[in-house]
Scaffold this motif. Structure first.
Motif, PDB file in Angstrom:
ATOM      1  N   ALA A  16       0.593  -1.147   0.034  1.00 42.27           N
ATOM      2  CA  ALA A  16       0.112  -0.289   0.392  1.00 42.27           C
ATOM      3  C   ALA A  16       0.965   1.465   0.165  1.00 42.27           C
ATOM      4  N   LYS A  17       1.993   1.111   0.947  1.00 36.83           N
ATOM      5  CA  LYS A  17       2.319   2.458   0.895  1.00 36.83           C
ATOM      6  C   LYS A  17       3.696   2.209  -0.095  1.00 36.83           C
ATOM      7  N   ALA A  18       3.658   1.418  -1.186  1.00 36.77           N
ATOM      8  CA  ALA A  18       4.115   1.534  -2.613  1.00 36.77           C
ATOM      9  C   ALA A  18       3.720   1.867  -3.900  1.00 36.77           C
ATOM     10  N   ARG A  19       2.113   1.649  -3.985  1.00 39.67           N
ATOM     11  CA  ARG A  19       1.296   2.393  -4.338  1.00 39.67           C
ATOM     12  C   ARG A  19       0.625   3.760  -4.006  1.00 39.67           C
ATOM     13  N   LEU A  20       1.051   4.030  -3.009  1.00 41.61           N
ATOM     14  CA  LEU A  20       0.414   5.784  -2.562  1.00 41.61           C
ATOM     15  C   LEU A  20       1.847   6.190  -2.889  1.00 41.61           C
ATOM     16  N   GLN A  21       2.488   5.613  -2.638  1.00 45.38           N
ATOM     17  CA  GLN A  21       4.206   6.932  -3.139  1.00 45.38           C
ATOM     18  C   GLN A  21       4.330   6.891  -5.401  1.00 45.38           C
ATOM     19  N   SER A  22       3.521   5.604  -5.897  1.00 46.43           N
ATOM     20  CA  SER A  22       3.276   5.820  -6.964  1.00 46.43           C
ATOM     21  C   SER A  22       2.470   7.218  -7.390  1.00 46.43           C
ATOM     22  N   ILE A  23       1.901   6.902  -6.823  1.00 46.69           N
ATOM     23  CA  ILE A  23       0.282   7.912  -6.398  1.00 46.69           C
ATOM     24  C   ILE A  23       1.201   9.478  -6.840  1.00 46.69           C
ATOM     25  N   ARG A  24       1.674   9.033  -6.012  1.00 48.33           N
ATOM     26  CA  ARG A  24       2.252  10.381  -5.423  1.00 48.33           C
ATOM     27  C   ARG A  24       3.405  11.293  -6.829  1.00 48.33           C
ATOM     28  N   ASN A  25       3.855   9.875  -6.951  1.00 50.87           N
ATOM     29  CA  ASN A  25       4.665  10.519  -8.683  1.00 50.87           C
ATOM     30  C   ASN A  25       4.400  10.961  -9.678  1.00 50.87           C
ATOM     31  N   ARG A  26       3.189  10.007 -10.100  1.00 49.04           N
ATOM     32  CA  ARG A  26       2.011  10.055 -11.196  1.00 49.04           C
ATOM     33  C   ARG A  26       1.707  12.309 -11.225  1.00 49.04           C
ATOM     34  N   GLU A  27       0.689  12.071  -9.309  1.00 51.12           N
ATOM     35  CA  GLU A  27       0.517  13.282  -9.552  1.00 51.12           C
ATOM     36  C   GLU A  27       1.370  14.606  -9.583  1.00 51.12           C
ATOM     37  N   ALA A  28       2.765  14.657  -8.953  1.00 54.97           N
ATOM     38  CA  ALA A  28       4.269  15.250  -9.491  1.00 54.97           C
ATOM     39  C   ALA A  28       4.438  15.577 -10.286  1.00 54.97           C
ATOM     40  N   THR A  29       4.366  14.198 -11.653  1.00 56.61           N
ATOM     41  CA  THR A  29       4.551  15.042 -12.750  1.00 56.61           C
ATOM     42  C   THR A  29       3.685  15.228 -13.213  1.00 56.61           C
ATOM     43  N   LYS A  30       2.179  15.002 -13.155  1.00 53.62           N
ATOM     44  CA  LYS A  30       1.209  15.598 -14.067  1.00 53.62           C
ATOM     45  C   LYS A  30       1.104  17.209 -14.076  1.00 53.62           C
ATOM     46  N   GLN A  31       1.530  18.089 -12.488  1.00 56.32           N
ATOM     47  CA  GLN A  31       1.921  18.969 -11.863  1.00 56.32           C
ATOM     48  C   GLN A  31       2.507  19.624 -12.971  1.00 56.32           C
ATOM     49  N   ARG A  32       4.148  18.680 -12.623  1.00 58.84           N
ATOM     50  CA  ARG A  32       5.169  19.287 -13.545  1.00 58.84           C
ATOM     51  C   ARG A  32       4.959  19.178 -14.875  1.00 58.84           C
ATOM     52  N   LYS A  33       4.324  18.673 -15.544  1.00 57.01           N
ATOM     53  CA  LYS A  33       3.773  18.823 -17.496  1.00 57.01           C
ATOM     54  C   LYS A  33       3.048  20.138 -17.280  1.00 57.01           C
ATOM     55  N   LEU A  34       1.652  20.355 -16.508  1.00 53.91           N
ATOM     56  CA  LEU A  34       1.218  21.383 -16.639  1.00 53.91           C
ATOM     57  C   LEU A  34       2.061  22.708 -16.194  1.00 53.91           C
ATOM     58  N   ASP A  35       2.597  23.101 -15.488  1.00 58.45           N
ATOM     59  CA  ASP A  35       3.625  23.944 -14.797  1.00 58.45           C
ATOM     60  C   ASP A  35       4.334  24.568 -16.177  1.00 58.45           C
ATOM     61  N   THR A  36       4.582  23.690 -17.096  1.00 61.78           N
ATOM     62  CA  THR A  36       5.946  23.211 -18.328  1.00 61.78           C
ATOM     63  C   THR A  36       4.455  24.248 -19.399  1.00 61.78           C
ATOM     64  N   ARG A  37       3.399  23.116 -19.333  1.00 62.80           N
ATOM     65  CA  ARG A  37       2.353  23.539 -20.519  1.00 62.80           C
ATOM     66  C   ARG A  37       2.233  25.355 -20.413  1.00 62.80           C
ATOM     67  N   ARG A  38       1.468  25.619 -19.248  1.00 63.82           N
ATOM     68  CA  ARG A  38       1.212  26.850 -18.179  1.00 63.82           C
ATOM     69  C   ARG A  38       2.665  28.250 -19.193  1.00 63.82           C
ATOM     70  N   LYS A  39       3.980  27.889 -18.667  1.00 66.76           N
ATOM     71  CA  LYS A  39       4.875  28.347 -19.119  1.00 66.76           C
ATOM     72  C   LYS A  39       5.482  28.794 -20.500  1.00 66.76           C
ATOM     73  N   VAL A  40       4.835  27.591 -21.484  1.00 69.87           N
ATOM     74  CA  VAL A  40       5.341  27.650 -22.714  1.00 69.87           C
ATOM     75  C   VAL A  40       4.459  28.811 -23.285  1.00 69.87           C
ATOM     76  N   ILE A  41       3.225  28.421 -22.696  1.00 71.12           N
ATOM     77  CA  ILE A  41       1.758  29.096 -23.508  1.00 71.12           C
ATOM     78  C   ILE A  41       2.217  30.687 -23.343  1.00 71.12           C
ATOM     79  N   LEU A  42       2.292  31.200 -22.273  1.00 69.23           N
ATOM     80  CA  LEU A  42       2.608  32.537 -21.500  1.00 69.23           C
ATOM     81  C   LEU A  42       3.474  32.806 -22.026  1.00 69.23           C
ATOM     82  N   GLY A  43       4.502  31.943 -22.753  1.00 59.46           N
ATOM     83  CA  GLY A  43       6.364  32.984 -22.890  1.00 59.46           C
ATOM     84  C   GLY A  43       5.290  32.599 -24.815  1.00 59.46           C
ATOM     85  N   GLY A  44       5.118  32.458 -25.262  1.00 58.45           N
ATOM     86  CA  GLY A  44       4.245  32.614 -26.649  1.00 58.45           C
ATOM     87  C   GLY A  44       3.312  34.012 -25.890  1.00 58.45           C
ATOM     88  N   ALA A  45       2.632  33.636 -25.661  1.00 57.12           N
ATOM     89  CA  ALA A  45       2.063  35.358 -25.595  1.00 57.12           C
ATOM     90  C   ALA A  45       2.348  36.610 -25.082  1.00 57.12           C
TER      91      ALA A  45
END
Length: 99
Positions: A16-45
């Motif tokens: 369960a602890k390993a599954r929880l860490q995996s979920i946390r890692n996926r969420e962190a990756t999702k947030q980093r990708k969203l942050d990068t997307r926002r930066k690219v969009i604002l940079g282009g704008a």
């Protein structure tokens, strides 16, 4: 030898602890990708705005010149900031002009 109840519980806990860490890692990756997307969009704008507005072009040039990290400045070594068209002067009849 059969697993004891404690060993089974510890195994389930570790899984369960390993599954929880995996979920946390996926969420962190999702947030980093969203942050990068926002930066690219604002940079282009910002680049698009700088091509049309001399104030934005000046600000963009200033931002690039004041980058703190050497590796960031190197990325802009042969880059030319957009010149931008002069911003139209606001008239006194413009509703967005503060009185």
């Amino acid at each position: 030898m059969a697993e004891t109840e404690l060993e089974k519980a510890e195994k389930r806990y570790a899984q369960a602890k390993a599954r929880l860490q995996s979920i946390r890692n996926r969420e962190a990756t999702k947030q980093r990708k969203l942050d990068t997307r926002r930066k690219v969009i604002l940079g282009g704008a910002l680049l698009d705005l700088a091509e049309r507005d001399s104030g934005a072009a000046t600000m963009l040039d200033r931002l690039v010149r004041n980058l703190a990290r050497e590796q960031d400045r190197k990325a802009f070594a042969d880059w030319e900031a957009p010149t931008g068209s002069p911003s139209p002067a606001r008239s006194s009849s413009d509703p967005d002009t503060p009185s």
